[in-house]
Design an enzyme around this catalytic site. Sequence first.
Site, mmCIF file in Angstrom:
data_model
loop_
_atom_site.group_PDB
_atom_site.id
_atom_site.type_symbol
_atom_site.label_atom_id
_atom_site.label_comp_id
_atom_site.label_asym_id
_atom_site.label_seq_id
_atom_site.Cartn_x
_atom_site.Cartn_y
_atom_site.Cartn_z
ATOM 1 N N CYS A 87 17.495 16.314 41.985
ATOM 2 C CA CYS A 87 17.581 17.690 41.480
ATOM 3 C C CYS A 87 18.977 17.979 40.930
ATOM 4 C CB CYS A 87 17.160 18.664 42.577
ATOM 5 S SG CYS A 87 16.729 20.295 41.952
ATOM 6 N N HIS A 200 11.941 16.395 45.016
ATOM 7 C CA HIS A 200 12.721 16.203 46.244
ATOM 8 C C HIS A 200 12.012 15.281 47.236
ATOM 9 C CE1 HIS A 200 15.906 19.283 45.771
ATOM 10 N NE2 HIS A 200 15.016 19.888 45.013
ATOM 11 N N GLU A 202 13.319 13.827 49.724
ATOM 12 C CA GLU A 202 13.876 14.036 51.077
ATOM 13 C C GLU A 202 13.193 15.188 51.807
ATOM 14 O OE1 GLU A 202 15.025 15.349 48.471
ATOM 15 O OE2 GLU A 202 16.199 17.161 48.863
#
Lengths: 234, 87
Positions: A87, A200, A202
Site C-alpha cells: 500500500c 494488504h 498482512e
Amino acid sequence: MRCAVVVFPGSNCDRDAYHVLKNVFCLDSHYVFHEESFSPDEFDLIVLPGGFSFGDYLRAGAIARFSPVMESVRRAAELGKFVLGICNGFQILTESGLLPGALLRNRNLKFICRDVYVRVTNNRTAFTCSLQLGEVLRLPIAHGEGRYFVPSDRLKVEQIVFQYCDEHGTVTDEANPNGSILNIAGIINERGNVLGMMPHPERCCEEILGNTDGRKIFESLIAYFSWRKEHAAD
Amino acid sequence: MRKMYRVRVQILPKEGVFDPQGYTVRGALEKLGFDGVKEVRLGKLIEILMEAEDESHVRTLVSAMCDRLLANPIVETYRLLDVEEVP
C-alpha cells in the site's frame, strides 16, 4: 530470515506487519525508524508498511522516499535483498524509483476499504512461488491513491504479479476497484527482489481474522529463502 | 546580496493520464449549463517564498525542486508561472 519493518511518521500498518512476521511466522523481526540506517546485508526482508507517511502530503510516498532509511533500502535492494512494499509502501517504492510507474487517485475519487480478489499472474517470483498461476486470493484493500499507471515502455508483462479480478479469476473492468492500468494490483522489479502491492496480505494471515489468503505470500518468501539457502550450500 | 522572491509553480496531470477530478468538475460545469467546456484538468499551485541571488538563480533552483520533489515526471508536468521580487 531476518526481517525489518520500516516505520515512517504516519505508518499505520507497521505493527500488523511486525506481528505477522514475528508471531505468525516466528521470524527474527525488527522495527527500523525512518531516520535510521542499516547495512545492506543486515536484513533479508525489508517491509515498507501501509499508512500515510508524512500525511501523504504532496503525493503519497513523495516525502518518505527522501527519509535516510531509504538509502539503506536502496542499497539492500541492489544487493538482492527482498523488499516488500504494501500500500503506502508500494507508493514509496514507485516514488523512489525502485519500482516503475506511479499510483494516482482512485478513478472514483473515493477511499476504498474492502476485500477484493486478485489473480496471481506471475508465480515465478520469490513472493508467489508457493501459489499456482491464476490462483485467486481474497485480500483487503484500503487506499485512496491506488490507481497504478505506467507508460507502456516502462513495464514488462512478466513484472505484473497480481491483477484485480472477479472471484473466478477473470480480469474484468468491473473487478478493477481503482482504475489501475491492466487491473494491476502488484508488480515486481526486473531483478525479482522488490515487490509492491496495494492489497494488504498482512491483514489476512490468521484464522481469527476470517481470512488467511495473505499467508501464501509470506510462505512463498520463506520457502524461496530456505530453498536458496540450501542451494547456496550445495 | 541575496534577494527575496515569491514564486508560483503550476503542476498538472500529464496529457494522456486520466484526471478523475477534472473529469468530475467538467461534468458539474456541464450540469450548470456551461456546455462549451470540453476539458478540465485539476492540478496544484505551489507558492514558494525564497531567497536567491537573482531571477535566473530562482528559476534554476525551482526547476531542481520540481524535478526532485514537487512534481512526478511520470504523471505530471510543471510550469513556473511567475517570479516576483518581494521588497
